[in-house]
Design an enzyme around this catalytic site. Structure first.
Site, PDB file in Angstrom:
ATOM      1  N   GLY A   1      50.243  12.066  76.724  1.00 24.28           N
ATOM      2  CA  GLY A   1      51.128  13.221  76.825  1.00 24.28           C
ATOM      3  C   GLY A   1      50.549  14.399  77.574  1.00 24.28           C
ATOM      4  N   GLY A   2      49.524  14.170  78.408  1.00 22.28           N
ATOM      5  CA  GLY A   2      48.994  15.267  79.216  1.00 22.28           C
ATOM      6  C   GLY A   2      48.475  16.397  78.355  1.00 22.28           C
TER       7      GLY A   2
ATOM      8  N   THR B   1      49.689   7.851  80.573  1.00 21.76           N
ATOM      9  CA  THR B   1      48.515   7.687  79.724  1.00 21.76           C
ATOM     10  C   THR B   1      48.911   6.882  78.501  1.00 21.76           C
ATOM     11  OG1 THR B   1      47.710   9.848  80.452  1.00 21.76           O
ATOM     12  CG2 THR B   1      46.720   8.943  78.451  1.00 21.76           C
TER      13      THR B   1
ATOM     14  N   THR C   1      44.261   5.970  81.333  1.00 23.50           N
ATOM     15  CA  THR C   1      45.347   6.588  82.084  1.00 23.50           C
ATOM     16  C   THR C   1      45.303   6.246  83.568  1.00 23.50           C
ATOM     17  OG1 THR C   1      46.402   8.724  82.571  1.00 23.50           O
ATOM     18  CG2 THR C   1      43.994   8.695  82.508  1.00 23.50           C
TER      19      THR C   1
END
Length: 527
Positions: free
Chosen positions: A422-423, A340, A358
């Site tokens: 970073g999820g 992302t 992303t």
């Protein structure tokens, strides 16, 4: 275990204030392309289009035309916040029966779902969802763009014709996924050399290694010439769908033709004396609202001390408990890197864009469409493969995303646009950055350099080891705390980018440990 990393090295990024526009992005070349658009008189949306397309070329494992995401916009003239969701969705022909559980435990990628036979939801053409980012950019440009579409795609075309330079950081990223890339002949041809990661030279080597992105350049030229819908309605979309079906996926040209990004009223809410605008729906916007709502219940002093960080941790822990229970985003591996990227833009009039885009996993599905040169997403992995749950696999369903592009205004009128990659770490970063600016009046540079914590739904709070002992003690009083270093790779915390407008002057900053990230002003490119 003690790390060998230097204990004395200090890393910082310069923050420049200007009346001109600023672009903050995870790649300096993309930020520069956006800043050049601002210098040419473009709107923040024009700069966002250019930045987005260049990011897909120079940071191809993070995002690209075959990905999705979300955008938050602030229109200064109308004093209005608007959300644009251009997330991915499952193909209409997707059959959950094609993703049988293997009974071999959990997947080793981003989410610890139960493992599917052959990892069909994670890797390969069967993991590809319908992309949305190009349609989203096209819709934003049609509504607010001032410069011709073709001129905004042109910087990405030029970068693709030149080919992305494989420096040490690019080599590290490619090396981390070499085994998976080697499984797809087209991905191997694009990213690898003789089945291995590309040569990046010795300590003093001057020779350059560049990716051959000429096919991608051709596709971008079609999008520049025929518009955003060329990827959906035209021959380009037909070719991409045919490529994925030939490799066993279910993406069809009808899926692309029927895709449309969606504008929504912003999810707007109060945080103390600030106002926060986020993207509603299947994003991390509702989780951000929950986290800041709980944090706001704790009275704070004048400094970001243990009381403040305990409040932030409490809010994030509560928000993630709710998210995992009710939104279906059931966990994520802290060891697996996400794919992302985020950028933020402010123009000289005060218009703002915060865009997160992303491919989901790093290098997405690790499959390249040979006809287009685009690296494809693996958005199907966002779905729970176990039937009967809120986020279970299903044909045509929207994907649940962790993205959290955010625009806020503090009590003194300062406005900021932030987001991160970073999820599941994204919400922690966005919540803390927003709170540090709103609660204590920090400028964008001070907020981004400030050490943070990460609370992502697990039992452990990860704290930057440079936080004061008083903060650590307050966190340990309520949580199991593990300390971590802020490093280039891997990231223990999210990788944010943001801009700020205060008293008519603009500034920006990116994650200080990002070797490629930069905030660039239109003044700099005009000089």
């Amino acid at each position: 275990m003690t790390s060998a990393l230097s204990r004395t090295q200090r890393i910082s990024k310069t923050v420049i204030e200007t009346e001109g526009g600023v672009v903050a992005a995870q790649n300096s070349l993309a930020a520069r392309a956006g800043a050049e658009v601002l210098a040419a008189g473009g709107d923040a949306v024009d700069a966002a289009v250019a930045t987005s397309f260049v990011l897909g070329v120079v940071e191809p494992w993070m995002s690209g035309p075959a990905g999705g995401g979300a955008m938050m916009l602030w229109r200064a003239g109308e004093e209005e916040a608007i959300a644009l969701n251009h997330g991915m969705r499952a193909p209409a022909a997707l059959d959950p029966a094609d993703y049988p559980l293997s009974g071999e435990g959990v997947s080793g990628d981003l989410f610890p779902w139960e493992r599917v036979v052959d990892d069909r939801n994670v890797q390969g053409a069967t993991a590809v969802a319908v992309p949305g980012v190009v349609d989203g950019l096209g819709q934003a440009h049609a509504r607010w763009g001032r410069m011709p579409w073709a001129e905004l795609v042109a910087p990405a075309i030029a970068q693709a014709k030149q080919g992305m330079l494989v420096d040490w950081f690019a080599g590290l990223c490619i090396a981390s996924v070499t085994r998976e890339l080697a499984k797809d002949p087209d991905a191997a041809a694009l990213f690898l050399q003789d089945g291995q990661w590309p040569t990046i030279g010795a300590w003093t080597a001057l020779a350059e290694t560049r990716l051959d992105q000429s096919r991608m350049a051709d596709s971008l030229e079609q999008i520049a010439r025929d518009g955003a819908r060329a990827l959906y309605d035209g021959d380009l979309g037909a070719a991409m769908a045919a490529d994925i079906q030939a490799k066993g996926g279910s993406l069809s040209h009808d899926d692309l033709r029927s895709y449309a990004a969606e504008f929504h009223p912003a999810l707007s809410f109060a945080y103390r004396d600030a106002t926060i605008h986020a993207v509603p729906g299947l994003t991390a916007g509702p989780t951000l609202q929950h986290a800041l709502g709980v944090a706001a219940e704790t009275p704070l002093g004048d400094a970001a001390d243990g009381t403040a960080f305990a409040a932030y941790a409490r809010g994030l822990a509560s928000a993630y408990a709710d998210r995992l229970a009710n939104m279906g985003d059931d966990g994520e591996s802290p060891k697996a890197p996400g794919s992302t990227t985020h950028f933020s833009v402010v123009d000289r009039k005060g218009n703002m864009v915060a865009q997160t885009q992303t491919l989901l996993s790093i290098f997405g599905s690790r499959v390249v469409s040979p006809s287009t040169g685009f690296l494809m997403n693996n958005g199907i992995m966002w779905f729970d493969p176990v039937p009967g749950r809120p986020n279970s696999l299903g044909p045509g369903k929207r994907c649940l995303m962790n993205v959290c592009p955010t625009i806020g205004q503090t009590g003194d009128g300062t406005r900021f646009a932030v987001g991160a990659s970073g999820g599941r770490k994204i919400v922690s970063a966005v919540a803390q950055l927003s709170a540090l600016m709103a609660d204590f009046g920090l400028d964008i540079g001070a907020a981004f350099h400030h050490p943070r914590i990460d609370v992502s739904g697990g039992a452990v709070v990860v704290a930057d080891e440079t936080l004061p002992e008083g903060v650590m003690a307050a966190l340990r009083a309520e949580h199991d705390v593990r300390t971590a270093r802020r490093s280039v790779f891997p990231y223990s915390f999210a990788c944010p980018a943001g801009v700020m407008r205060r008293a008519g002057r603009n500034s920006g900053c990116t994650e200080i440990m990002s070797p490629w990230g930069d905030a660039i002003s239109e003044d700099e490119v005009r000089a």
